[in-house]
Design an enzyme around this catalytic site. Structure first.
Site, short mmCIF file in Angstrom:
data_model
loop_
_atom_site.label_atom_id
_atom_site.label_comp_id
_atom_site.label_asym_id
_atom_site.label_seq_id
_atom_site.Cartn_x
_atom_site.Cartn_y
_atom_site.Cartn_z
N HIS A 1 -6.64 -7.15 -0.82
CA HIS A 1 -6.47 -5.16 -0.59
C HIS A 1 -5.62 -5.21 -2.41
CE1 HIS A 1 -6.79 -5.90 3.67
NE2 HIS A 1 -7.72 -5.50 3.68
N HIS B 1 0.91 -1.26 0.18
CA HIS B 1 -0.01 -0.04 -0.14
C HIS B 1 0.48 0.85 0.08
CE1 HIS B 1 -3.54 -2.49 1.06
NE2 HIS B 1 -3.16 -2.50 1.45
N ASP C 1 -3.17 -10.71 -2.85
CA ASP C 1 -2.95 -9.53 -1.25
C ASP C 1 -4.90 -9.47 -1.38
OD1 ASP C 1 -2.49 -8.83 1.13
OD2 ASP C 1 -3.59 -7.78 0.44
N ASP D 1 -4.36 -12.41 3.37
CA ASP D 1 -5.94 -12.35 4.01
C ASP D 1 -7.25 -12.71 2.83
OD1 ASP D 1 -4.55 -10.74 1.75
OD2 ASP D 1 -4.55 -8.33 3.69
#
Ligand SMILES: [Zn+2]
Length: 311
Positions: free
Chosen positions: A166, A127, A164, A244
């Site tokens: 995200h 991120h 991931d 995740d």
């Protein structure tokens, strides 16, 4: 059998912004313990990560960003860059070790010390944008590794696959408009950080709805990623390995299982075996269920060892 390097640094377990925070040192410990308990752990090439240099960080980040992280590091307690993203007195050192591990992993696979490499590092990175820390991430470890690979080694084509849950907004930001990079990213959408659904040159998104399972995940990878990767013929394959999207994860809201991570790992290793002399560098991103993290990490490395196995 391909030789696999395991890169980490004990300081990655010292970055700790509070016992309530999901991105905890226990994540690092869960993966480290699970790998050490595997019968093949002794066959891995264990490497203590060096610290990334400023020159290596500057390939991905602005000087202002690097200075803001350094200056935010508190002498005691915890300092917050945003409500999710904090630092304790060890965070600067941990962040340099996390990025340094990926740089060292690139050099290891390019020198033939190992064919593939796994980096158990935190704080995570995908991120973190060129000029912004966010989403538990300070520096973009994998992007620093990609840019090191392109700078220090004679590579024309490098791929990054981010699974991931995200969207890796930081990797997209830093690697955008880099013609030698193909970025493929699967993620729940709409979901934090609410970006990434627009494809553009060098970026292939695979947005997945809440609750998506391994069948949907594999279909997206098979339809969107694998043909593009095959055509691109990467000479080095990076993985942003967040776990995740696992069904046990408390944050993710998807329903992948260990076998799905083993499957995509085998596919990417087989791709690397065809085009990249087997070279794969995997970097830990998210994953917040400690049991699932350990099991997924073991399945990931086992798939790297035996990409020819069916399943
Ligand atoms: Zn994540």
């Amino acid at each position: 059998m391909p030789r696999i390097a395991y890169l980490t640094h004990p300081d990655c377990a010292l970055h700790d912004v509070g016992p309530w925070h999901p991105e905890s040192p226990k994540r690092w410990q869960a993966i480290d313990a699970a790998l050490r308990a595997a019968p093949w752990f002794g066959q891995l090439l264990s490497v203590t990560a060096p610290l990334a240099t400023l020159e290596q960080l500057r390939r991905a980040h602005t000087d202002a960003h690097i200075e803001s992280v350094r200056n935010a590091t508190p002498p005691s307690g915890v300092a917050w860059l945003d409500p999710d993203t904090g630092l304790n007195p060890f965070s600067w050192q941990a962040a340099l070790a996390a990025s340094g591990a990926v740089v060292r992993a690139v050099d290891a696979v390019m020198a033939g010390e190992a064919q593939r490499a796994v980096c158990n590092v935190r704080p995570p990175g995908h991120h973190a944008e060129a000029d912004l820390a966010m989403g538990f991430c300070l520096f973009n470890n994998v992007a620093i590794g990609v840019l090191h690979a392109l700078h220090a080694h004679p590579l024309q084509r490098v791929a990054l696959v981010d699974f991931d849950v995200h969207h890796g907004n930081g990797s997209e930001d830093i690697l955008r408009n880099k013609p030698r990079v193909l970025l493929c990213s699967s993620f729940r959408h709409p979901f934090y950080p609410y970006s990434g659904s627009q494809a553009h040159a060098g970026f292939i998104p695979a947005p997945l709805p809440q609750g998506a399972d391994g069948i949907q995940f594999r279909a997206a990878v098979e339809q969107l990623f694998l043909p593009a990767l095959e055509a691109f013929q990467p000479q080095l394959v990076f993985i942003s390995a967040g776990f995740d999207a696992h069904r046990d994860d408390p944050l993710g809201g998807l329903n992948l299982v260990e076998a799905d991570y083993a499957w995509i790992t085998r596919e990417l290793c087989a791709l690397a075996d065809r085009h990249a002399q087997g070279r794969v560098v995997s970097v830990l991103e998210g994953g917040y269920d400690l049991g699932a993290l350990g099991r997924c990490a073991v399945a990931h490395v086992e798939a790297m060892r035996h990409p020819e196995n069916p399943g």
